[in-house]
Design a protein around this motif. Structure first.
Motif, PDB file in Angstrom:
ATOM      1  N   LEU A 171       0.841  -1.198   0.000  1.00 18.29           N
ATOM      2  CA  LEU A 171       0.000   0.000   0.000  1.00 18.29           C
ATOM      3  C   LEU A 171       0.876   1.248   0.000  1.00 18.29           C
ATOM      4  CD1 LEU A 171      -2.657  -1.008   2.728  1.00 18.29           C
ATOM      5  CD2 LEU A 171      -2.558  -1.645   0.310  1.00 18.29           C
ATOM      6  N   ALA A 172       0.473   2.244  -0.791  1.00 15.45           N
ATOM      7  CA  ALA A 172       1.180   3.529  -0.847  1.00 15.45           C
ATOM      8  C   ALA A 172       0.320   4.600  -0.191  1.00 15.45           C
ATOM      9  CB  ALA A 172       1.468   3.905  -2.304  1.00 15.45           C
ATOM     10  N   ALA A 173       0.839   5.212   0.883  1.00 23.22           N
ATOM     11  CA  ALA A 173       0.074   6.213   1.643  1.00 23.22           C
ATOM     12  C   ALA A 173       0.207   7.585   0.980  1.00 23.22           C
ATOM     13  CB  ALA A 173       0.555   6.256   3.092  1.00 23.22           C
ATOM     14  N   GLY A 174      -0.462   7.720  -0.177  1.00 17.47           N
ATOM     15  CA  GLY A 174      -0.335   8.937  -0.986  1.00 17.47           C
ATOM     16  C   GLY A 174      -1.208  10.099  -0.550  1.00 17.47           C
ATOM     17  N   ASP A 175      -2.105   9.877   0.434  1.00 17.93           N
ATOM     18  CA  ASP A 175      -2.906  10.993   0.962  1.00 17.93           C
ATOM     19  C   ASP A 175      -2.148  11.593   2.137  1.00 17.93           C
ATOM     20  OD1 ASP A 175      -4.713  12.815   1.870  1.00 17.93           O
ATOM     21  OD2 ASP A 175      -6.352  11.410   2.213  1.00 17.93           O
ATOM     22  N   THR A 176      -1.315  12.563   1.838  1.00 15.22           N
ATOM     23  CA  THR A 176      -0.489  13.183   2.886  1.00 15.22           C
ATOM     24  C   THR A 176      -1.119  14.463   3.432  1.00 15.22           C
ATOM     25  OG1 THR A 176       0.763  14.430   1.237  1.00 15.22           O
ATOM     26  CG2 THR A 176       1.630  12.264   1.851  1.00 15.22           C
ATOM     27  N   PHE A 177      -2.319  14.800   2.940  1.00 17.45           N
ATOM     28  CA  PHE A 177      -2.949  16.067   3.332  1.00 17.45           C
ATOM     29  C   PHE A 177      -3.990  15.908   4.439  1.00 17.45           C
ATOM     30  CE2 PHE A 177      -1.479  16.677  -1.029  1.00 17.45           C
ATOM     31  CZ  PHE A 177      -0.698  17.816  -0.871  1.00 17.45           C
ATOM     32  N   ARG A 178      -4.713  14.803   4.421  1.00 16.29           N
ATOM     33  CA  ARG A 178      -5.766  14.618   5.421  1.00 16.29           C
ATOM     34  C   ARG A 178      -5.158  14.113   6.728  1.00 16.29           C
ATOM     35  NH1 ARG A 178      -9.126  10.267   6.952  1.00 16.29           N
ATOM     36  NH2 ARG A 178      -8.368   8.937   5.264  1.00 16.29           N
ATOM     37  N   ALA A 179      -5.470  14.803   7.804  1.00 14.69           N
ATOM     38  CA  ALA A 179      -4.972  14.403   9.117  1.00 14.69           C
ATOM     39  C   ALA A 179      -5.460  12.986   9.436  1.00 14.69           C
ATOM     40  CB  ALA A 179      -5.459  15.373  10.185  1.00 14.69           C
ATOM     41  N   GLY A 180      -4.539  12.124   9.793  1.00 15.25           N
ATOM     42  CA  GLY A 180      -4.913  10.763  10.169  1.00 15.25           C
ATOM     43  C   GLY A 180      -4.991   9.776   9.025  1.00 15.25           C
ATOM     44  N   ALA A 181      -4.850  10.255   7.783  1.00 18.61           N
ATOM     45  CA  ALA A 181      -4.994   9.358   6.623  1.00 18.61           C
ATOM     46  C   ALA A 181      -3.910   8.283   6.606  1.00 18.61           C
ATOM     47  CB  ALA A 181      -4.962  10.158   5.324  1.00 18.61           C
ATOM     48  N   ILE A 182      -2.675   8.689   6.916  1.00 22.52           N
ATOM     49  CA  ILE A 182      -1.555   7.734   6.897  1.00 22.52           C
ATOM     50  C   ILE A 182      -1.746   6.686   7.996  1.00 22.52           C
ATOM     51  CG2 ILE A 182       0.954   7.486   7.145  1.00 22.52           C
ATOM     52  CD1 ILE A 182       1.144  10.433   6.069  1.00 22.52           C
ATOM     53  N   ASP A 183      -2.124   7.158   9.193  1.00 22.66           N
ATOM     54  CA  ASP A 183      -2.364   6.229  10.313  1.00 22.66           C
ATOM     55  C   ASP A 183      -3.480   5.242   9.981  1.00 22.66           C
ATOM     56  OD1 ASP A 183      -0.435   7.534  11.736  1.00 22.66           O
ATOM     57  OD2 ASP A 183      -1.833   8.777  12.897  1.00 22.66           O
ATOM     58  N   GLN A 184      -4.545   5.759   9.343  1.00 22.93           N
ATOM     59  CA  GLN A 184      -5.684   4.902   8.997  1.00 22.93           C
ATOM     60  C   GLN A 184      -5.254   3.805   8.023  1.00 22.93           C
ATOM     61  OE1 GLN A 184      -8.950   6.873   6.998  1.00 22.93           O
ATOM     62  NE2 GLN A 184     -10.284   5.079   7.125  1.00 22.93           N
ATOM     63  N   LEU A 185      -4.427   4.182   7.034  1.00 20.97           N
ATOM     64  CA  LEU A 185      -3.968   3.191   6.054  1.00 20.97           C
ATOM     65  C   LEU A 185      -3.060   2.157   6.728  1.00 20.97           C
ATOM     66  CD1 LEU A 185      -4.348   2.649   2.990  1.00 20.97           C
ATOM     67  CD2 LEU A 185      -2.092   3.648   2.646  1.00 20.97           C
TER      68      LEU A 185
END
Length: 329
Positions: free
Chosen positions: A153-167
């Motif tokens: 998985l590539a965590a390409g949503d670096t703008f939304r708070a918590g998006a990386i943690d959720q992935l």
């Protein structure tokens, strides 16, 4: 034999029964509002006339099928009634279900995921925030891993708070690696590093998350174009799928999002989430028919295995099962 009876026979194997049960339970709200209304209409009218078609039109529009799609369906049904000299509305039952299935699946391979047999498959996910994009990626990763694929998985949503943690949480649940940078990092750089990592780890599939909201629509589309260019440069022929994730409960908003992203990102397929939470599942028909984008997956529940490959026949069967159609004719 009626169209629904043929479908019932088709899904009589254990594996097909399990899948069709998921469609049936996931489409319960739409079935209760749409299909039962159609069935009631067929029973109330003594003959097929203009008033009958007007009421059918209202029911279809009420299910968010979309005006253009509804008019096409009605025209086709009028042709069937005229050609076969159908007077009794009950005789139109099979034609209605058959036309819906035809509209949803124009070619046999339409709804299949374009997985590469030689080399890595890259799938780019796009869509606004809140539609279930990250959850869909996690569920698909789980499916693909169960099918024996090595997934990253590539965590390409670096703008939304918590998006990386959720992935990352979904990566842990599915048992797959997640490539990430820090919040606010350049998404294209994340995708580049993810491609290199996927190559070195000999991954079969790379699933790429992307941002769903920036300062404005233009910025978002530019960012997605940049990410897509990086993928194209690093892996010729990729991305092999650009999947737009839309929330089925938003009805015509889902249609508008499909139009916007379709114009900017060469969308190859749709994922309709939360279909179990809406009585207006007709939006599937509207998007498929008016935008000519195949539906690849539908979300039919909260559990990790509730993301289902879309099947037009399963959808129509789930839509009309138990509305007395099966027992009729």
């Amino acid at each position: 034999m009626s169209f629904l009876k043929r479908l019932k026979e088709k899904f009589s194997t254990q594996q097909s029964e399990e899948s069709s049960e998921k469609f049936k339970s996931g489409l319960e709200k739409t079935r209760n509002s749409f299909s039962f209304k159609v069935n009631d209409l067929l029973k109330r009218f003594r003959k097929v006339d203009e008033e009958f078609f007007e009421e059918l039109e209202e029911i279809l529009i009420g299910a968010d099928v979309g005006v253009h799609t509804v008019l096409d369906i009605i025209d086709q049904l009028k042709d069937v009634a005229r050609t076969k000299n159908i007077q009794n509305p009950m005789e139109l039952r099979s034609a209605i279900t058959e036309k819906l299935a035809e509209m949803l699946q124009k070619e046999e391979s339409d709804n299949k995921l374009n997985l590469q047999t030689d080399g890595m498959t890259v799938i780019l996910f796009v869509g606004v925030n809140g539609v279930g994009k990250t959850t869909t990626i996690g569920k698909l990763a789980h499916q693909l891993k169960n099918d024996g694929k090595k997934v990253i998985l590539a965590a390409g949503d670096t703008f939304r708070a918590g998006a990386i943690d959720q992935l990352e949480v979904w990566g842990e649940r599915a048992g797959v690696d997640v490539i990430k940078h820090h919040e606010g990092a350049d998404p294209a750089a994340v995708i580049y590093d993810s491609i290199q990592a996927a190559k070195s780890r000999k991954a079969d599939v790379l699933l790429c998350d992307t941002a769903g909201r920036l300062q404005n629509k233009v910025n978002l589309m530019n960012e997605l174009s940049k990410v897509k260019r990086v993928i194209e440069r690093e892996i010729p022929g990729a991305p092999h799928e650009v999947l737009l994730v839309v929330d089925a409960t938003t009805g015509q908003n889902a249609m508008n999002q499909a139009k916007t992203f379709g114009q900017s990102t060469d969308v190859t397929g749709l994922v309709l989430t939360k279909l179990d939470g809406t009585a207006k599942g007709g939006i599937v028909l509207a998007i498929r028919h008016e935008l000519d984008i195949p539906v690849k997956f539908v979300g039919l529940g909260e559990k990790i295995d509730d993301l289902q490959e879309f099947d037009a026949d399963q959808f129509v069967y789930g839509l009309f099962a138990g509305t007395e159609e099966e027992g009729a004719e």
